[in-house]
Design a protein around this motif. Structure first.
Motif, short mmCIF file in Angstrom:
data_model
loop_
_atom_site.label_atom_id
_atom_site.label_comp_id
_atom_site.label_asym_id
_atom_site.label_seq_id
_atom_site.Cartn_x
_atom_site.Cartn_y
_atom_site.Cartn_z
N GLY A 124 4.50 -9.62 4.12
CA GLY A 124 4.70 -8.30 3.50
C GLY A 124 4.36 -7.18 4.47
N VAL A 125 3.26 -7.35 5.17
CA VAL A 125 2.81 -6.33 6.13
C VAL A 125 3.81 -6.23 7.29
N SER A 126 4.12 -7.38 7.86
CA SER A 126 4.97 -7.39 9.06
C SER A 126 6.36 -6.83 8.78
N GLY A 217 2.55 -2.73 0.29
CA GLY A 217 1.93 -1.46 -0.11
C GLY A 217 1.00 -0.92 0.95
N LEU A 218 0.16 -1.80 1.50
CA LEU A 218 -0.75 -1.38 2.57
C LEU A 218 0.04 -0.91 3.79
N ALA A 219 1.11 -1.63 4.09
CA ALA A 219 1.92 -1.28 5.27
C ALA A 219 2.59 0.08 5.09
N PHE A 220 3.09 0.38 3.89
CA PHE A 220 3.68 1.69 3.64
C PHE A 220 2.61 2.79 3.73
N ALA A 221 1.38 2.43 3.36
CA ALA A 221 0.31 3.44 3.37
C ALA A 221 -0.16 3.75 4.78
N ILE A 231 -8.27 -2.96 7.51
CA ILE A 231 -8.61 -2.70 6.10
C ILE A 231 -8.92 -4.02 5.38
N VAL A 232 -8.12 -5.03 5.65
CA VAL A 232 -8.33 -6.33 4.98
C VAL A 232 -9.68 -6.92 5.37
N LEU A 237 -15.30 -8.16 3.97
CA LEU A 237 -16.74 -8.16 4.27
C LEU A 237 -17.51 -7.27 3.30
N ALA A 238 -17.01 -6.07 3.08
CA ALA A 238 -17.78 -5.10 2.30
C ALA A 238 -17.70 -5.35 0.80
#
Lengths: 323, 329
Positions: A124-126, A217-221, A231-232, A237-238
């Motif tokens: 999705g990201v790529s 969604g992350l990639a568009f953002a 971010i991932v 971790l957090a």
């Protein structure tokens, strides 16, 4: 919209990186099949020899025990001894046996969970960041200026494109494991194996689709694969690791727990509940209490998360300049 | 707004936030009119706001203020309706590097519902038929630019926007692009070409708009703009300029030395200069009227208005020249 989706699917099909990710997924599934092949291999001559020797030693020990017992029984001190020989296992029980199919399938398909989800997210990201990276989005928008449609078609293509890859990897894994059992002439077990497996797979595939939506969604953002990776990792971790340790009551907010709940039909987490100690004034007695997140709740949280991330991506994509 | 304008902007403004949180102005109240038909040059120094304006027209950037219209339809609101009439090459357009030129165009054709057979036609039109099956990543800069033009032709658009179309092209490539633009205009299309190669624009453009610091400083027919800037200066070659200078000055004309030539201003016509000098026994061996060209007009209008300088109102353009708006009518 259908036209745009068709074009995006064509682009998805032609992206080498996505084929590479799908190939790695298949390779992982094949790895589990190979492991099953190893687990189900007949005992080697050395193993049989070692098992025979162990059986002989135990049988000899049992014999000696009976002899010694009978000797003692013959005396006054041991006349109340029970000198029946102990239940010795048979030689076959000394030879390692292959695991049951249900166990092996659970191990293999359960092991594919993380690779499938990571691959879906990465695809999705790529698929989206490549277009921003190659700066082809500007050209595309001069032909298809409705950004919401572009976003929807791209996300849809990512979801549709991810599913065959995930399905193929799971098919290779399951089919391969079963084939190994058939080739080895081993028992396939009870029908309930397949019911559990079907349930897991039908929950994993929608989870993969959600992962693809999250990735898109992350990639568009943020428009950059490295930024998405950052971010991932930060989230893992957090939020997934640190947050439940600091505030256990927030564990149901983590994606990991909800994912487990969705895939496994529920997941437990513990919170500490304290009450005043009746014996010591001002003191408290605390105990760990198990709580459960249901499968439906887990699925809903995953779906809502993907929807929120996609909405953020859409908002950024609509407002931000495209070069 | 009238229907005889392909592009019209009023009070268009765009600022960018800088790292130090201040804002730099890219386009400041731009009023631009591009008439339907012909080639319209869109000129300005680097950083004057040409590409930003084009990007705003195409909906790739949001304007902070102002209105834009393409064929009398307000954009970006009506962009989906009007985009089929607009083909654009913005800077160096990008295509999918792993796809062939033909496949790239086929995908774009699909997006606008064009018959895929047209792909081969436009590829042939731009002379890429032999390389259509090759991957885009293997194309030269000129081939990429030609593929971009082919992509714009897919729509058979009424308006073509070319942003720096000759960047990186060799002279033959530049000539080809120029021919393509002229050919399109001759077929009734409107071509907006932004470029910093002014002699190229002068050769092909019917009308121009010149912007500086995001504002329009001049607009109109090329011939009108050049004509307005024309001077009566003449370069004169004589054996001894030191002797000829005072003779010319005695007529009330200014004569200054430029290399081995005299630049004479104020003479009613070149013939009078030869007459006066001959009368003094000085024979002219070279006589060249100094003609204004687009470059000199451009430099005059945009002097000191390069990137990083503060925005200035068109009403206070350099040398007191006011923008000639609507000069094409």
């Amino acid at each position: 919209m259908t036209t745009l989706l068709r074009i995006e699917l064509e682009r998805f099909r032609c992206r080498g990186v996505l084929w590479l990710v799908a190939g790695l997924l298949l390779l992982t599934g094949s790895g589990y099949v190979l492991m099953t092949w190893g687990h189900t291999a007949p005992a080697s001559a050395a193993e049989v020899a070692a098992a025979t020797e162990a059986f002989r030693v135990d049988a000899e020990g049992a014999k000696q025990f009976v002899e010694r017992c009978l000797e003692l029984q013959a005396t006054d001190e041991g006349n109340d001894l029970d000198c029946r020989p102990p239940d010795l296992p048979t030689l076959s029980q000394y030879i390692p046996e292959p695991p049951e199919l249900s166990w092996e399938l659970g191990d293999a398909v359960g092991g594919m969970k993380v690779p499938v989800l990571i691959a879906a997210l990465a695809m999705g990201v790529s698929f989206v960041t490549a277009e921003f990276g190659a700066r082809t989005m500007g050209t595309w928008l001069t032909f298809a200026p409705r950004r919401s449609r572009v976003l929807a078609s791209k996300t849809g293509a990512a979801v549709i494109g991810v599913l065959p890859a995930a399905l193929a990897a799971l098919a290779v894994t399951i089919g391969g494991v079963v084939l190994v059992y058939l080739v080895r002439g081993l028992d396939l077990g009870e029908a309930s194996v397949w019911t559990d497996l079907l349930r897991f797979v039908t929950h994993l595939l929608p989870a993969a689709a959600v992962a693809a939506v999250l990735g898109a969604g992350l990639a568009f953002a943020v428009r950059n694969a490295a930024a998405v990776a950052g971010i991932v990792v930060w989230w893992a971790l957090a939020v997934e690791v640190a947050l439940p340790q600091i505030i256990p009551a927030l564990a149901p907010a983590t994606l990991g727990l909800n994912l487990r709940a969705w895939l496994e039909g529920g997941a437990e987490y513990t919170v500490q509940e304290c009450r005043p100690d009746p014996d010591v004034l001002g003191a408290q007695v605390c105990e760990d209490v198990a709580r459960t997140v249901g499968s439906a709740q887990g699925g809903l949280v995953l779906l809502l998360t993907a929807a929120v991330v996609l909405a953020i991506g859409a908002l950024v994509f609509r407002r931000r300049a495209v070069t | 707004m009238t229907a005889d304008l392909a592009i019209s902007t009023r009070g268009l403004r765009k600022t960018y936030r800088k790292l130090n949180m201040t804002r730099s102005v890219a386009v400041e109240g731009l009023d631009l009119d591009v008439p339907v038909g012909g080639v319209h040059g869109f000129l300005g120094p680097n950083g004057s706001g040409k590409t930003t304006t084009i990007r705003m027209l195409l909906g790739l950037i949001r304007a902070d203020a102002g209105t834009m219209r393409l064929f009398d339809q307000e954009v970006p609101k009506a962009l989906p309706e009007v985009v089929g009439r607009v083909g654009a090459i913005v800077e160096q357009p990008k295509f999918f590097p792993n796809f062939s030129g033909r496949r790239n165009l086929t995908l774009l054709a699909g997006a606008i519902g064009v018959d895929p057979k047209l792909v081969d036609v436009v590829i042939a039109d731009v002379g890429l038929a032999d390389r259509a099956k090759d991957r885009y990543r293997g194309y030269s800069l000129g081939m990429k630019q030609r593929l971009a033009i082919a992509a714009t032709l897919l729509k058979d658009p009424d308006l073509l926007i070319f942003d720096e179309p000759t960047n990186g092209l060799d002279p033959a490539g530049i000539r080809e692009i120029r021919g393509t633009m002229r050919g399109l205009a001759d077929r009734g299309k409107t071509v907006l070409v932004s470029s910093h190669i002014l002699n190229e624009v002068e050769l092909v453009a019917d009308t121009v708009s010149i912007i500086a610091r995001g504002r329009l400083v001049a607009s109109g027919r090329v011939t009108d703009l050049i004509g307005a800037a024309a001077t009566t200066a003449v370069r004169v070659g004589v054996p001894d300029p030191a002797v000829a200078g005072p003779v010319l000055a005695a007529q009330g004309w200014s004569a200054r030395l430029d290399g081995h030539l005299l630049v004479v201003e104020g003479a009613p016509d070149p013939g009078r200069i030869t007459q006066v000098l001959a009368g003094a026994g000085i024979f002219v061996n070279e006589l060249v009227p100094v003609r204004a060209d687009l470059e000199s007009v451009f430099l005059e209008l945009t002097a000191g208005q390069g990137p990083g300088t503060h925005a200035e109102s068109a009403d206070h353009a350099p040398h007191g020249r006011r923008a000639q708006k609507g000069g094409a009518e």
